[in-house]
Design a protein around this motif. Structure first.
Motif, short mmCIF file in Angstrom:
data_model
loop_
_atom_site.label_atom_id
_atom_site.label_comp_id
_atom_site.label_asym_id
_atom_site.label_seq_id
_atom_site.Cartn_x
_atom_site.Cartn_y
_atom_site.Cartn_z
N THR A 54 0.84 -1.20 0.00
CA THR A 54 0.00 0.00 0.00
C THR A 54 0.87 1.26 0.00
O THR A 54 2.02 1.25 0.45
CB THR A 54 -0.91 0.06 1.25
N ARG A 55 0.28 2.35 -0.47
CA ARG A 55 0.96 3.64 -0.44
C ARG A 55 1.17 4.09 1.01
O ARG A 55 2.15 4.75 1.33
CB ARG A 55 0.15 4.69 -1.21
N LYS A 56 0.22 3.74 1.88
CA LYS A 56 0.33 4.09 3.29
C LYS A 56 1.60 3.48 3.89
O LYS A 56 2.34 4.13 4.62
CB LYS A 56 -0.90 3.64 4.06
N GLU A 57 1.86 2.22 3.57
CA GLU A 57 3.08 1.57 4.06
C GLU A 57 4.32 2.26 3.50
O GLU A 57 5.31 2.46 4.20
CB GLU A 57 3.09 0.09 3.66
N ALA A 58 4.25 2.64 2.23
CA ALA A 58 5.38 3.33 1.60
C ALA A 58 5.62 4.69 2.27
O ALA A 58 6.77 5.08 2.51
CB ALA A 58 5.13 3.50 0.10
N LEU A 59 4.54 5.40 2.58
CA LEU A 59 4.68 6.68 3.28
C LEU A 59 5.35 6.50 4.63
O LEU A 59 6.16 7.34 5.05
CB LEU A 59 3.31 7.34 3.46
#
Length: 182
Positions: A54-59
């Motif tokens: 997920t993008r959240k994990e990447a952030l």
């Protein structure tokens, strides 16, 4: 910038290949890349290595490398994630569009500039756009800029190094105005 100074473009048959040059918050000087830039590449490599979904994990990974400052500006993190391929069923893990291994290996050379002042010159119109909160273009880089690009114009926007991300509307206006000039 380097391409504009390449000897190929100064040959009479090639003078129409490049008509105008726009450079954004970087100067024609030799300097080592900032530790922040190296950190961005390392963070992006870590995101791929962890096979995030997920993008959240990447952030969250980017936060280790680019902590939020007092105003909680996420511009840099969001900009870095624009290079993230969309996650799909066939590609369910985070993968960046840019070749991170190549970029990481090239870091020592990225900060170099192939020409010394006075060695080459491009006499076409050149627009340099600087972020007022960035130090990449400063009083020490103006002389080399003029040496390489004697017809340069310098514009400054209230922004950091990511000028186009910080001030997209004003940036677009500067580019359009410059391109539209005869």
């Amino acid at each position: 910038m380097s391409v504009a100074l390449h000897p190929f473009l100064s040959e009479p048959r090639n003078t129409q290949v490049l008509s105008k040059l726009i450079v954004v918050d970087v100067a024609p000087t030799r300097a080592e890349l900032s530790p922040e830039f190296k950190g961005y590449v390392a963070a992006m490599q870590k995101i791929e290595r962890l096979k995030l979904r997920t993008r959240k994990e990447a952030l969250e990974v980017l936060e280790e490398y680019e902590p939020l400052i007092l105003d909680e500006d996420m511009t840099v993190r969001q900009f870095l994630l624009t290079n993230l391929n969309p996650l799909t069923q066939s590609e369910p893990f985070a993968k960046f569009r840019v070749p991170l291994n190549t970029l990481g290996a090239a870091i020592p050379e990225i900060g170099s500039f192939p020409y010394a002042p006075g060695e080459r010159q491009w006499t076409g119109p050149s627009l340099f756009i600087k972020g007022s909160q960035s130090a990449y273009i400063n009083k020490h880089t103006l002389a080399p800029m003029e040496s390489f690009f004697p017809k340069f114009q310098l514009e400054t926007l209230d922004a950091g190094h990511w000028v186009h991300g910080d001030r997209p509307v004003e940036f677009k206006e500067l580019v359009e105005d410059f391109i539209g000039k005869p």
